[in-house]
Motif scaffolding. Structure first.
Motif, short mmCIF file in Angstrom:
data_model
loop_
_atom_site.label_atom_id
_atom_site.label_comp_id
_atom_site.label_asym_id
_atom_site.label_seq_id
_atom_site.Cartn_x
_atom_site.Cartn_y
_atom_site.Cartn_z
N GLU A 42 41.42 41.52 22.62
CA GLU A 42 41.66 42.57 21.62
C GLU A 42 40.79 43.79 21.90
N ARG A 45 42.53 45.69 24.67
CA ARG A 45 43.69 46.44 24.16
C ARG A 45 43.25 47.64 23.35
N LEU A 46 42.16 47.48 22.61
CA LEU A 46 41.64 48.58 21.81
C LEU A 46 41.20 49.73 22.71
N GLU A 47 40.52 49.41 23.80
CA GLU A 47 40.08 50.43 24.74
C GLU A 47 41.28 51.13 25.39
N ARG A 49 44.18 51.57 24.01
CA ARG A 49 44.74 52.46 22.98
C ARG A 49 43.93 53.76 22.89
N GLU A 59 38.22 55.79 14.75
CA GLU A 59 38.95 54.56 14.50
C GLU A 59 38.57 53.49 15.53
N PHE A 60 38.38 53.90 16.78
CA PHE A 60 37.96 52.97 17.83
C PHE A 60 36.64 52.33 17.45
N LEU A 63 37.10 49.80 14.52
CA LEU A 63 37.78 48.58 14.95
C LEU A 63 36.92 47.76 15.91
N GLU A 64 36.20 48.46 16.79
CA GLU A 64 35.31 47.77 17.72
C GLU A 64 34.20 47.03 16.95
#
Length: 87
Positions: A42, A45-47, A49, A59-60, A63-64
């Motif tokens: 996850e 995938r976040l990185e 995005r 937002e990163f 969420l991180e």
């Protein structure tokens, strides 16, 4: 529990069975939710995005932080018991 107790509790067997199934589903969901491999995937995938411009830095970061908190909680749970997923 004796035979009489089993007979008296027989009408509640579907409820007891359902509770067991719900407990097993919850247990497996928690195991997956706190699994380090899942969390690392996850994070990757976040990185992606962030790099694709789908999310901004704020937002990163939010969420991180949530993912890193999950990773820490999972690590503490595993360190606290030999096998925290055995229920």
């Amino acid at each position: 529990m004796g035979l009489i107790g089993e007979v008296l509790l027989l009408p509640f067997a579907p409820v007891r069975g359902s509770a067991w199934v719900i407990g097993q589903v919850l247990h497996e969901a928690e195991r997956i939710y706190y699994d380090p491999a899942t969390i690392r995937a996850e994070l990757g995938r976040l990185e992606e995005r962030l790099e694709a411009g789908e999310i901004d830095e704020e937002e990163f970061d939010r969420l991180e932080d949530e993912l890193l908190d999950r990773l820490e909680i999972g690590s503490r749970n595993r360190a606290g018991t030999d096998d925290w997923t055995s229920g």
